[in-house]
Design an enzyme around this catalytic site. Structure first.
Site, short mmCIF file in Angstrom:
data_model
loop_
_atom_site.label_atom_id
_atom_site.label_comp_id
_atom_site.label_asym_id
_atom_site.label_seq_id
_atom_site.Cartn_x
_atom_site.Cartn_y
_atom_site.Cartn_z
N ASN A 1 33.57 41.63 62.26
CA ASN A 1 34.18 41.26 63.54
C ASN A 1 34.39 39.77 63.71
OD1 ASN A 1 34.40 43.87 64.39
ND2 ASN A 1 32.52 43.86 65.61
N THR B 1 52.95 49.90 32.47
CA THR B 1 53.02 50.76 33.64
C THR B 1 54.29 51.59 33.56
OG1 THR B 1 51.91 49.04 34.92
CG2 THR B 1 52.96 50.81 36.15
N LYS C 1 57.52 53.42 34.47
CA LYS C 1 58.55 53.25 35.49
C LYS C 1 59.64 54.29 35.28
CE LYS C 1 56.55 49.36 36.86
NZ LYS C 1 55.95 49.16 38.19
N LYS D 1 49.92 53.33 31.90
CA LYS D 1 49.26 53.30 33.20
C LYS D 1 50.07 54.05 34.25
CE LYS D 1 48.32 49.97 36.92
NZ LYS D 1 49.44 50.39 37.77
N GLU E 1 50.14 52.38 40.81
CA GLU E 1 49.16 52.58 41.88
C GLU E 1 49.67 53.52 42.96
OE1 GLU E 1 51.50 48.81 42.82
OE2 GLU E 1 50.62 49.77 41.06
N HIS F 1 43.05 48.94 40.11
CA HIS F 1 44.22 48.26 40.66
C HIS F 1 43.85 47.66 42.00
CE1 HIS F 1 48.28 47.38 42.08
NE2 HIS F 1 48.63 47.44 40.81
#
EC number: 4.1.1.39
Length: 480
Positions: A123, A173, A175, A201, A204, A294
């Site tokens: 906080n 990664t 794609k 990979k 994420e 990640h």
């Protein structure tokens, strides 16, 4: 309440509000080896003295509240309170200060990053007396470190599992990150691994969406791993993302990955949360799985220089919570990351002992004792022309991950992987021969192109690609 009780309870108590600095600003305090030390960048509201602002941070992140309360007399505040013990003005910044706060170790539950962060970055970050607040660094005492398991395996054990030594590991990664069917996804994994990469990979964003459910993806990726291993004779892996909406579902996915016999799973540790991440890390150690981490959402927390939390703190927290790899920027790619700052937290991830070095943003000496190290992952907008710089910056104990820089090759996925592997092997050989990668890097890549048409084609495609933007998060003029 009897008059006798009332009289006894009222001794030493005075209702009302008092300045934080009267209790929590202690410039004469000598820090203890068991204290957790924090360096906060504090921007007070106009009219708030820096001592009061620093004391307010110490109070609101430990035992204090906005007024004195009766129950203060039922405990020892001197034993449990946080203490602001030093304040420095930030050179070149108006009304910014570094406030150093020491926290007694008894304030924190053993082995819980969640509890530590709930206090230190809780906080207090919404406190009205402060215009902005950023946690720049933490010193974790060895006594607290020993309550954590840390990374499931660490750098050396991972190399032994993979039987890969003397060079960075290569990844990719897959794609497009969203929209592929499980079978086409597995095909891309196979082609990249067959071409020479060590890992592929999950992005994420990939969890278990309607176009590709997690179980189907796991099965096709496992098939790709085993087929590529049989053809290349090398151990391969794919980061199967176990991140899910509940801890129970996450564990179900990790268990299925183990049953398939794959070497590694993945977790989005900030969106998934530290409690989930620590649970998964414990499972991975007990069951022989490597854990790739990640850092999705990190820039929401760490990118602004005056508010939030620096990534070096998130990196330390991950090493405590557990992970064998974590994304750490590239310096040369498309994502934020100044060189000296990046190398500072890369050392905090890998090394056993890191000295204070304000020129790299490291505020405290950190001793990790026996906690295993974490491999930094360089990923985001990198391609073959970056290979010399990446090899020189990150060294052998790293993962260099090319997504578009593999799958964007004009001849296909496997040739893209070949190009990256050839570029890496050429850079490692040149370095081992004593050549200067920083100065001769482009020439090393051009020479390698002569015996690799795949690399030559990749170099032609990406010869003009640059990401030359000034980082937002930079060192202060005095090295802070």
């Amino acid at each position: 309440m009897s008059p006798q009780t009332e009289t006894k309870a009222s001794v030493g108590f005075k209702a009302g509000v008092k300045d934080y600095k009267l209790t929590y600003y202690t410039p004469d305090y000598q820090t203890k080896d068991t204290d957790i030390l924090a360096a906060f960048r504090v921007t007070p509201q106009p009219g708030v003295p820096p001592e009061e602002a620093g004391a307010a941070v110490a109070a609101e992140s430990s035992t204090g509240t906005w007024t004195t309360v009766w129950t203060d007399g039922l405990t020892s505040l001197d034993r449990y309170k946080g203490r602001c013990y030093r304040i420095e003005r930030v050179i070149g910044e108006k009304d910014q200060y570094i406030a150093y706060v020491a926290y007694p170790l008894d304030l924190f539950e053993e082995g819980s990053v969640t509890n530590m962060f709930t206090s230190i970055v809780g906080n207090v970050f919404g406190f009205k007396a402060l215009r902005a607040l950023r946690l720049e660094d933490l010193r974790i005492p060895t006594a607290y470190i020993k309550t954590f398991q840390g990374p499931p395996h660490g750098i050396q054990v991972e190399r032994d599992k993979l039987n890969k030594y003397g060079r960075p590991l290569l990844g990719c990664t897959i794609k497009p990150k969203l929209g592929l069917s499980a079978k086409n996804y597995g095909r891309a994994v196979y082609e990249c691994l067959r071409g020479g990469l060590d890992f592929t990979k999950d992005d994420e964003n990939v969890n278990s969406q309607p176009f590709m459910r997690w179980r189907d993806r796991f099965l096709f990726c496992a098939e790709a791993i085993y087929k590529s291993q049989a053809e290349t004779g090398e151990i391969k892996g794919h980061y199967l993302n176990a991140t899910a909406g509940t801890c129970e579902e996450m564990m179900k996915r990790a268990i299925f990955a183990r049953e398939l016999g794959v070497p590694i799973v993945m977790h989005d540790y900030l969106t998934g949360g530290f409690t989930a991440n620590t649970s998964l890390a414990h499972y991975c150690r007990d069951n022989g799985l490597l854990l790739h981490i990640h850092r999705a959402m990190h820039a929401v927390i760490d990118r602004q220089k005056n508010h939030g939390m620096h990534f070096r703190v998130l990196a330390k927290a991950l090493r405590l919570s557990g992970g064998d790899h974590i994304h750490a920027g590239t310096v040369v790619g498309k994502l934020e990351g100044e060189r000296e700052i990046t190398l500072g937290f890369v050392d905090l991830l890998r090394d056993d002992f890191v000295e204070q070095d304000r020129s790299r943003g490291i505020y405290f000496t950190q001793d990790w004792v026996s906690l295993p190290g974490v491999l930094p992952v360089a990923s985001g907008g990198i391609h073959v022309w970056h290979m010399p710089a990446l090899t020189e910056i990150f060294g052998d104990d790293s993962v260099l991950q090319f997504g578009g820089g593999t799958l964007g090759h004009p001849w296909g996925n496997a040739p893209g992987a070949v190009a990256n592997r050839v570029a890496l092997e050429a850079c490692v050989q040149a370095r081992n021969e004593g050549r200067d990668l920083a100065r001769e890097g482009n020439e090393i890549i051009r020479q390698a192109c002569k015996w690799s048409p795949e690399l030559a084609a990749a170099c032609e495609v990406w010869k003009e690609i640059r990401f030359e933007f000034k980082p937002v998060d930079t060192l202060d003029p005095d090295g802070n």
